[in-house]
Design a protein around this motif. Structure first.
Motif, PDB file in Angstrom:
ATOM      1  N   ALA A 158       0.831  -1.213   0.000  1.00 13.35           N
ATOM      2  CA  ALA A 158       0.000   0.000   0.000  1.00 13.35           C
ATOM      3  C   ALA A 158       0.864   1.261   0.000  1.00 13.35           C
ATOM      4  N   ASP A 159       1.939   1.261   0.801  1.00 12.80           N
ATOM      5  CA  ASP A 159       2.863   2.408   0.828  1.00 12.80           C
ATOM      6  C   ASP A 159       3.506   2.633  -0.540  1.00 12.80           C
ATOM      7  N   GLU A 161       2.485   1.526  -3.507  1.00 12.73           N
ATOM      8  CA  GLU A 161       1.486   1.909  -4.515  1.00 12.73           C
ATOM      9  C   GLU A 161       1.083   3.376  -4.363  1.00 12.73           C
ATOM     10  N   ASN A 162       1.065   3.877  -3.144  1.00  9.99           N
ATOM     11  CA  ASN A 162       0.781   5.294  -2.915  1.00  9.99           C
ATOM     12  C   ASN A 162       1.876   6.160  -3.543  1.00  9.99           C
ATOM     13  N   THR A 163       3.127   5.733  -3.395  1.00 10.49           N
ATOM     14  CA  THR A 163       4.252   6.424  -4.028  1.00 10.49           C
ATOM     15  C   THR A 163       4.127   6.348  -5.547  1.00 10.49           C
ATOM     16  N   ARG A 164       3.755   5.177  -6.044  1.00  5.82           N
ATOM     17  CA  ARG A 164       3.586   4.988  -7.487  1.00  5.82           C
ATOM     18  C   ARG A 164       2.563   5.966  -8.058  1.00  5.82           C
ATOM     19  N   LYS A 165       1.429   6.123  -7.360  1.00  5.85           N
ATOM     20  CA  LYS A 165       0.359   7.013  -7.836  1.00  5.85           C
ATOM     21  C   LYS A 165       0.825   8.454  -7.961  1.00  5.85           C
ATOM     22  N   LYS A 166       1.808   8.837  -7.126  1.00  5.27           N
ATOM     23  CA  LYS A 166       2.315  10.208  -7.143  1.00  5.27           C
ATOM     24  C   LYS A 166       3.475  10.399  -8.115  1.00  5.27           C
ATOM     25  N   THR A 186      11.907   1.865  -4.942  1.00  6.32           N
ATOM     26  CA  THR A 186      11.123   2.799  -4.134  1.00  6.32           C
ATOM     27  C   THR A 186      11.557   2.767  -2.680  1.00  6.32           C
TER      28      THR A 186
END
Length: 196
Positions: A158-159, A161-166, A186
């Motif tokens: 989840a952490d 993927e949150n970085t990926r979205k940004k 990452t």
């Protein structure tokens, strides 16, 4: 090759000590000969963006042929992306505190990963299940310094993927085709924030 040689020789003072311009140029030629996407890009948009990307890697002391960085065309833009190997190399070269080793891995269902702090010292253990292609649970990175100290960073899926979205290209080729490498990169990049 002449354009890249001239470009590097013109900015020699910006290159790392003992940088081998000739080897860099030979590697760049080999990279171009083996990469259809870069060849097509050069035919359409010219060689200058590629030379600029190769020069940028050279300034950092990174080698594209050794996959320490990548030049990836996205339409008319040419993305310069540092690989996990390149990030590790930069950490080893430029850390103020000498580094003995770097360990960055994804943890999958079936693997065993534990970390704990005992008397202010971080410890960890990782046992990978052989030939494990199961779902990724997260990633970790450990830097072991020469003085025996250690820094650990951990991220859940989840952490990450949150970085990926940004990120600039959340659905780009790197994230789609090299997911585990991007997860490792990452967590490694986040850990870099704790290293002088």
């Amino acid at each position: 090759s002449v354009l890249l040689t001239n470009s590097l020789n013109d900015t020699k003072s910006a290159l790392p000590a003992n940088f081998n311009v000739e080897r860099c140029v030979q590697n760049a030629v080999a990279l171009m000969n083996g990469n259809d996407n870069l060849q097509k890009y050069a035919k359409t948009y010219g060689a200058q963006p590629i030379i600029a990307g190769l020069r940028r890697g050279a300034y950092l002391g990174l080698d594209a042929l050794n996959t320490e960085f990548h030049l990836i065309p996205f339409g008319s833009n040419l993305q310069f992306i540092i690989d996990v190997r390149g990030a590790q190399k930069l950490m080893l070269l430029y850390s103020a505190k000498p580094i003995r080793s770097i360990d960055a891995n994804v943890v999958r269902v079936g693997d065993t990963y534990l970390s704990w702090n005992e008397d202010g010292i971080w410890h960890y253990t990782f046992k990978r299940e052989s030939f494990n292609d199961a779902t990724i649970k997260g990633a970790y990175c450990v830097v072991n310094f020469e003085d025996g100290t250690r820094v650990i960073e951990e991220m859940s899926v989840a952490d990450i993927e949150n970085t990926r979205k940004k990120s600039k290209m959340p659905n780009g080729m790197a994230w789609k085709d090299f997911t585990s490498e991007m997860y490792r990169k990452t967590v490694l990049r986040r850990l870099c924030k704790h290293i002088e």
